[in-house]
Scaffold this active site. Structure first.
Site, PDB file in Angstrom:
ATOM      1  CG  HIS A  36      -2.000  -1.177   1.250  1.00  0.00           C
ATOM      2  ND1 HIS A  36      -1.977  -2.165   2.577  1.00  0.00           N
ATOM      3  CD2 HIS A  36      -3.121  -1.121   0.632  1.00  0.00           C
ATOM      4  CE1 HIS A  36      -2.873  -3.111   2.273  1.00  0.00           C
ATOM      5  NE2 HIS A  36      -3.468  -2.549   0.795  1.00  0.00           N
ATOM      6  CG  MET A 183       4.364  -6.605   0.975  1.00  0.00           C
ATOM      7  SD  MET A 183       5.214  -6.266   1.991  1.00  0.00           S
ATOM      8  CE  MET A 183       6.674  -6.303   1.792  1.00  0.00           C
TER       9      MET A 183
END
Ligand code: PAF
Length: 279
Positions: A36, A183
């Site tokens: 992110h 991730m």
């Protein structure tokens, strides 16, 4: 960095701040990780105003899925976003996004029923609907999304095209752990033993890519080799497919832009990953 909880507040703030500014947007469900943050970083570099949303969208979870235990880390997320130069953060609640009587849904037909959509019926309807609402509220020129959710990007690009939205998705590379695991907020569910086994996803993808480099173009051979790698690690295969990178249609033979897509359960945790097999 300002935090807004209501549609009215963020609209007002954007109306005041955003005049003649290129708005960049990163939609998230929180539990922020380096993947992110790479999106926020890129957004900050390429836009005049960086807007991030944190909203766990119930409409994209099926009843038996992990909505209730989806990781929530609000205070830490806010600290991270401050460090990564987010300007505005939008954190609505369900009453803001789906007030009582809510009944409007967006479906990108065809693309939403295959791959992850086949095992998670309604998932992409929930994603398309919330992202359309967020785009209307934030009015971004650019929206930054990670390629781990490759099908999500394809579905949303089609929605943007079909509905003539003035937003472009910036496809951002998958951020991986040193051992190659993509991730994901859901990696937090893995026990340490499962975490080790979870590397079978990237191993299967890399093996397929290597075989293509060596001249094997047959999807069935590539998929069966990938299946072996996943099974050796005791992973339960949801799907392994080789698809065209633009249309997501399955391919019998690898061609330029072909991508291996997979979804695998490690224990009870469903992980997804993908890799382009031929540039
Ligand atoms: O990728 C996600 O985290 C979600 O699907 C998104 C785009 C924030 C919509 O809820």
């Amino acid at each position: 960095m300002q935090i807004y909880k209501t549609v009215a507040e963020i609209r007002e703030a954007l109306a005041a701040e955003a005049l003649h500014k290129k708005i960049g947007f990163v939609p998230t469900m929180g539990a922020l990780h380096k993947g992110h943050l790479s999106l926020v970083e890129k957004c900050h570099l390429e836009s005049d105003l960086t807007v991030v949303s944190i909203y766990i969208n119930p409409a994209q979870f099926r009843p038996q899925e992990d909505l209730n235990r989806y990781p929530r880390n609000f205070e830490k997320d806010i600290d991270l976003l401050r460090n990564y130069h987010a300007d505005l953060v939008f954190t609505p609640d369900n009453a803001q996004m789906y007030p009582e009587g809510y009944c409007t849904w967006v479906t990108v037909e065809g693309l939403s029923d295959i791959l992850c959509g086949a095992s998670r019926p309604g998932h992409f309807r929930g994603v398309s609907t919330i992202v359309l609402k967020l785009i209307h509220i934030v009015q971004p020129k650019l929206m930054f999304m990670g390629m781990k959710d490759y099908q999500q990007i394809i579905v949303l690009e089609k929605m943007i095209e079909d509905l003539n939205l003035d937003t472009k998705i910036v496809r951002c590379p998958i951020v991986r752990e040193p051992d190659g695991l993509a991730m994901s907020s859901r990696n937090l569910y893995l026990s340490s033993e499962e975490r080790q086994r979870a590397t079978c996803l990237i191993k299967a993808l890399k093996k397929a890519q290597m075989m293509v480099n060596e001249g094997c173009l047959s999807s069935s051979i590539l998929i069966s080799e990938a299946e072996n790698i996943i099974k050796q690690a005791d992973g339960k295969i949801d799907y392994i497919k080789i698809v065209d990178g633009s249309t997501l249609q399955e391919l019998a033979e690898v061609h330029s832009g072909a991508r291996m897509m997979l979804a695998v359960y490690i224990g009870n945790t469903r992980l997804i990953d993908n890799l382009e097999l031929l540039p």
